[in-house]
Every structure is written in structure tokens, then in C-alpha cells.
Design a protein around this motif. Structure first.
Motif, PDB file in Angstrom:
ATOM      1  N   UNK A  94      -0.412 -60.442 -61.132  1.00 18.00           N
ATOM      2  CA  UNK A  94       0.167 -61.763 -61.419  1.00 18.00           C
ATOM      3  C   UNK A  94       1.653 -61.540 -61.664  1.00 18.00           C
ATOM      4  N   UNK A  95       2.473 -62.008 -60.743  1.00 20.63           N
ATOM      5  CA  UNK A  95       3.883 -61.636 -60.719  1.00 20.63           C
ATOM      6  C   UNK A  95       4.786 -62.860 -60.643  1.00 20.63           C
ATOM      7  N   UNK A  96       5.841 -62.854 -61.453  1.00 21.90           N
ATOM      8  CA  UNK A  96       6.825 -63.942 -61.423  1.00 21.90           C
ATOM      9  C   UNK A  96       7.793 -63.685 -60.266  1.00 21.90           C
ATOM     10  N   UNK A 116      -5.585 -52.913 -55.226  1.00 21.49           N
ATOM     11  CA  UNK A 116      -5.339 -54.321 -55.540  1.00 21.49           C
ATOM     12  C   UNK A 116      -5.371 -55.120 -54.238  1.00 21.49           C
ATOM     13  N   UNK A 117      -6.178 -56.162 -54.216  1.00 24.29           N
ATOM     14  CA  UNK A 117      -6.347 -56.969 -53.016  1.00 24.29           C
ATOM     15  C   UNK A 117      -5.715 -58.358 -53.127  1.00 24.29           C
ATOM     16  N   UNK A 118      -5.189 -58.662 -54.312  1.00 25.37           N
ATOM     17  CA  UNK A 118      -4.725 -60.036 -54.531  1.00 25.37           C
ATOM     18  C   UNK A 118      -3.473 -60.063 -55.399  1.00 25.37           C
ATOM     19  N   UNK A 119      -2.486 -60.832 -54.959  1.00 29.05           N
ATOM     20  CA  UNK A 119      -1.270 -61.085 -55.730  1.00 29.05           C
ATOM     21  C   UNK A 119      -1.142 -62.583 -55.939  1.00 29.05           C
ATOM     22  N   UNK A 120      -0.863 -62.977 -57.167  1.00 28.02           N
ATOM     23  CA  UNK A 120      -0.605 -64.383 -57.485  1.00 28.02           C
ATOM     24  C   UNK A 120       0.860 -64.502 -57.870  1.00 28.02           C
ATOM     25  N   UNK A 121       1.628 -65.242 -57.074  1.00 27.98           N
ATOM     26  CA  UNK A 121       3.034 -65.480 -57.366  1.00 27.98           C
ATOM     27  C   UNK A 121       3.153 -66.718 -58.252  1.00 27.98           C
ATOM     28  N   UNK A 122       3.924 -66.597 -59.318  1.00 25.95           N
ATOM     29  CA  UNK A 122       4.060 -67.711 -60.253  1.00 25.95           C
ATOM     30  C   UNK A 122       5.509 -68.177 -60.314  1.00 25.95           C
ATOM     31  N   UNK A 123       5.711 -69.448 -60.218  1.00 30.76           N
ATOM     32  CA  UNK A 123       7.055 -70.016 -60.286  1.00 30.76           C
ATOM     33  C   UNK A 123       7.434 -70.290 -61.729  1.00 30.76           C
ATOM     34  N   UNK A 124       8.725 -70.374 -61.984  1.00 28.54           N
ATOM     35  CA  UNK A 124       9.209 -70.687 -63.329  1.00 28.54           C
ATOM     36  C   UNK A 124       8.821 -72.106 -63.710  1.00 28.54           C
ATOM     37  N   UNK A 125       8.422 -72.273 -64.984  1.00 27.83           N
ATOM     38  CA  UNK A 125       8.040 -73.600 -65.461  1.00 27.83           C
ATOM     39  C   UNK A 125       9.208 -74.355 -66.064  1.00 27.83           C
TER      40      UNK A 125
END
Length: 204
Positions: A94-96, A116-125
């Protein structure tokens, strides 16, 4: 379903400091020398100048698909992940990071040998709450490991919050937000050893 452990990338899995140094060399044809090996932020770690205007824009252009797909692994991080994976955990990054670089980040991790098979990109809130909080709420991991204390703000309290306390000079990992931290570790390898020992103690 396997229990999930969520992991930050830069500073936990990948050596962003070293990647920053090579990005500087790519932009300005100068490989920076070390200034402070205990500095948390790369701009303080390396002997580089503060940039503004066109120079800053030129440097930022180096942070492209190639950059985000070629960051080296932190020593011991791949082995730590393999031990967690072999113990029966699913690992999710889980990466910003901007969504356009999500695939590059996953390719980077796979090329380094991370299971690791999955990356979740998170945007700034744009708020006080961690930009990763919503993603972690949906993911339902049993633990989350990050090296940046503000990214532990607002994540569900039932998720074990593990903080990697790396280089101390200029570190943001201080202050009242430490109250949300469940455990502290020098690096991911130390977390993996501690977590797996704790798991064994809890088995009937």
C-alpha cells in the motif's frame, strides 16, 4: 483466505534514498556524496542543493516510469517478505504513489524478488488522516508496516500498526501520533522476526 499484511514501499521494501541519488545523477550528471548517513530525508542525506524553478522541474521529470520500476530493495527486505509469505501471509503493498505508477511499482517489486502480487496506490486526501486509511479499511489486513508516522493516522485500530524507525535525523516519527503505534522496529527484517515469534507464542 490468507491473512494479509500490508506493507509500505519506500523506506520499508525499497531504498528510496539510493534511488534519489541516481535520479540526481541522471538529471545533473553528478553522483552526490553522502552528507549525513543518519538523515531521514534524501535531500538531507546527500550533498545536494535545494532546487527551485526550472531546475526543480527538470529534476522532478526524472521521477518517471523508469525511476519507479528500478528502485533497489532494502537489505534484508526480500528475505523478510519471503519468511512472512512462507508462514502463510499474503503481502500487499500500500503505497502513497500516483496511480499512473502503480504498475511500475509492482514490476519493481517483482523484479527485486518480493513475493507480492498486488500494489494499491493511494492519493493524498488533503486532510490530517492518512491517505492510506481508506485502502486499509477495505483491505482488512491484520498488520500494516510503514516508516512514516503520519501515514498511521486514522487507520482502523484493530489493524496492528508497525512503525519502522529508520534514520533519526529530521525524522517525522515523533510526537503525539506515536500513541497509535502498536510496535516499533529498526527495519522490516526485525518486524518479520518479531511477528513470527509472536505468532508462534500465540499458537495453541
Amino acid at each position: 483466505m490468507k491473512p494479509i499484511i500490508a506493507l509500505d514501499a519506500d523506506g520499508v521494501l525499497l531504498d528510496y534514498h539510493e534511488a534519489y541519488r541516481y535520479a540526481w545523477n541522471k538529471a545533473f550528471d553528478v553522483m552526490p556524496a553522502i552528507r549525513d548517513p543518519q538523515a531521514y530525508w534524501p535531500i538531507d542525506r546527500w550533498n545536494v542543493r535545494r532546487l527551485v524553478g526550472e531546475e526543480l522541474a527538470h529534476f522532478r521529470a526524472s521521477f518517471d516510469q523508469d525511476f519507479w520500476s528500478t528502485i533497489p530493495a532494502i537489505n534484508g527486505a526480500v528475505d523478510a517478505c519471503l519468511r512472512l509469505h512462507d508462514a502463510g501471509y499474503e503481502l500487499v503493498c500500500v503505497s502513497a504513489i500516483e496511480a499512473q505508477f502503480q504498475a511500475a511499482r509492482l514490476q519493481n517489486l517483482r523484479d527485486c524478488g518480493f513475493p507480492i502480487q498486488r500494489v494499491i496506490a493511494t492519493a493524498s486526501t488533503g486532510t490530517h488522516t492518512s491517505p492510506k486509511a481508506a485502502a486499509l479499511q477495505e483491505l482488512h489486513p491484520i498488520a500494516f508496516v510503514d516508516d512514516y508516522l503520519p501515514y498511521l493516522r486514522g487507520i482502523p485500530s484493530h489493524i496492528h500498526s508497525a512503525l519502522v524507525l529508520r534514520e533519526p535525523n529530521g525524522s517525522p516519527n515523533i510526537g503525539e501520533d506515536q500513541a497509535v503505534v502498536h510496535s516499533r522496529h529498526a527495519d522490516l527484517a526485525e518486524f518479520a522476526t518479531w511477528w513470527l515469534r509472536a505468532e508462534r507464542r500465540c499458537r495453541p
